[in-house]
Design an enzyme around this catalytic site. Structure first.
Site, short mmCIF file in Angstrom:
data_model
loop_
_atom_site.label_atom_id
_atom_site.label_comp_id
_atom_site.label_asym_id
_atom_site.label_seq_id
_atom_site.Cartn_x
_atom_site.Cartn_y
_atom_site.Cartn_z
N HIS A 227 -52.95 0.59 36.15
CA HIS A 227 -52.20 0.29 37.46
C HIS A 227 -52.96 1.61 38.51
CE1 HIS A 227 -49.10 -2.53 35.64
NE2 HIS A 227 -49.21 -1.73 34.72
N CYS A 258 -44.90 -3.57 37.34
CA CYS A 258 -43.81 -2.98 36.35
C CYS A 258 -42.39 -3.66 36.97
CB CYS A 258 -44.13 -2.14 35.28
SG CYS A 258 -43.30 -2.27 33.94
#
Ligand SMILES: CC(C)(COP(=O)([O-])OP(=O)([O-])OC[C@H]1O[C@@H](n2cnc3c(N)ncnc32)[C@H](O)[C@@H]1OP(=O)([O-])[O-])[C@@H](O)C(=O)NCCC(=O)NCCSC(=O)C[C@@](C)(O)CC(=O)[O-]
Length: 338
Positions: A227, A258
């Site tokens: 990420h 997430c």
């Protein structure tokens, strides 16, 4: 820059292949984090466009509890409605037996997918938040899911989240990442994706973590999942490649986050990975009618889905390409008006 390229080619030569496999996680990891519900028709269109653009591994959704991740409700409809292109895999996330049985019960007429992904994490704090159980309990569940999925002819991929840091417990112990990754491989996962869920990892930390995990898991079985919260995702991808990893998870338009990692932004953008690897010793594998994956096409898909969600693409390459094209079009207009 030259130094980076030279050192990269040296590292490349010491591993068996320079072919890089991308796993497109936008339709799952990307869309699971959207605030509003994304219509099935949009998900289907996104997946079809990505497959036509040459991506061969496209995560299509999750069979998880809709109470936990409402955005993934409708995955069965998505799997039923997408065009199935040859040689393209459409994995779905499965957290437990219930998810697997739901998938299999829908697949009695024809298999809806040939692959599932099971997921756990390197800290109990994260598995508690994401799966409502400890790491050990999750592995017990996943061992039975994996066994049954393999018996039914499905491929199984594993995920370990929070491999560098956990939003709930801080710095991760890399030995724990190594132990969990090994268990996933031992239970039958053909590959384990190492999730840098929070997006705050630095390249040297990724290198240290990989060296630890590689003590027990062959690097050919590892994937990198980064990420981009702190802007280090593309550097982390290059570090993973230098350390022999040849599968990278990425998300068109940099979609995502997430739901159980507050503040985390999307995955590294597929466009940004494609751009970074152009003219490098690495070659990205694509398939559609033998074509290589076209950066411009992926960038346009990134724009299309981002605009469908009411925003601009998060991909820096996507933004740069569009700005350049607008400039070229304005130049042409000016020329023709002279
Ligand atoms: C695992 C559970 C279900 C446990 O959640 P739980 O509450 O402990 O489960 P339960 O067994 O007590 O069941 C609760 C309810 O959910 C239902 N249920 C139970 N299982 C299912 C299922 N499979 N599909 C649909 N429904 C299900 C079950 O029937 C019941 O329904 P009720 O009786 O209340 O009406 C839950 O915690 C869950 O679904 N978690 C998923 C969370 C998730 O999807 N997170 C995002 C994916 S992971 C990720 O993004 C990280 C990754 C992979 O990208 C890598 C990285 O970046 O790190």
């Amino acid at each position: 820059m030259l130094g980076l390229r030279l050192s990269r080619s040296i590292h490349c030569r010491s591993y068996s292949t320079n072919l890089v496999r991308l796993v497109e996680v936008g339709p799952r990891d990307g869309l699971q984090n959207e605030k509003g519900a994304v219509p099935v028709s949009v998900k289907v269109e996104l997946i079809n466009r990505l497959a036509r653009a040459g991506l061969v591994n496209i995560e299509a959704g999750s069979f998880v509890s809709p109470k936990w991740v409402p955005q993934m409700a409708g995955t069965a409809d998505v799997l039923n409605q997408i065009e199935k292109y040859p040689n393209v895999h459409y994995p779905v996330l499965v957290p437990n037996q219930r998810g697997l049985q739901d998938l299999l019960s829908l697949s009695t007429v024809r298999p809806l997918t040939d692959e599932i992904a099971v997921f756990t994490a390197a800290t109990d704090a994260f598995t508690n938040a994401n799966l409502n159980c400890t790491i050990a309990e999750s592995l017990t569940r996943l061992a039975s899911v994996t066994r049954d999925a393999l018996d039914r002819g499905l491929r199984v991929r594993g995920y370990v989240s929070v491999v560098i840091a956990c939003p709930y417990s801080g710095k991760t112990d890399y030995k724990q990442v190594r132990a969990v990754a090994k268990e996933l491989v031992d239970m039958g996962c053909y590959q384990v994706s190492l999730g840098e869920t929070v997006g705050q990892g630095r390249p040297h930390e990724v290198a240290e973590m990989l060296e630890e995990v590689k003590k027990d898991v062959p690097v050919e079985k590892l994937a990198g999942h980064f990420h981009d919260t702190y802007g280090t995702a593309i550097a982390n991808v290059l570090t993973a490649l230098e350390h022999g990893v040849r599968t990278i998870d990425s998300s068109v338009g940099g979609l995502g986050g997430c739901p159980y990692s507050p503040g985390a932004t999307g995955n590294v953008a597929t466009e940004d990975v494609l751009y970074a690897l152009q003219t490098s010793p690495y070659q990205v594998v694509g398939s559609y009618q033998g074509k290589t994956i076209d950066l411009e096409t992926i960038s346009e898909i990134g724009w299309w889905i981002s605009e469908a969600l009411g925003r601009e693409t998060a991909s820096r390459v996507g933004r740069a390409l569009r700005a350049r094209r607008r400039l070229e079009e304005a130049g042409k207009k000016l020329q023709s008006s002279l």
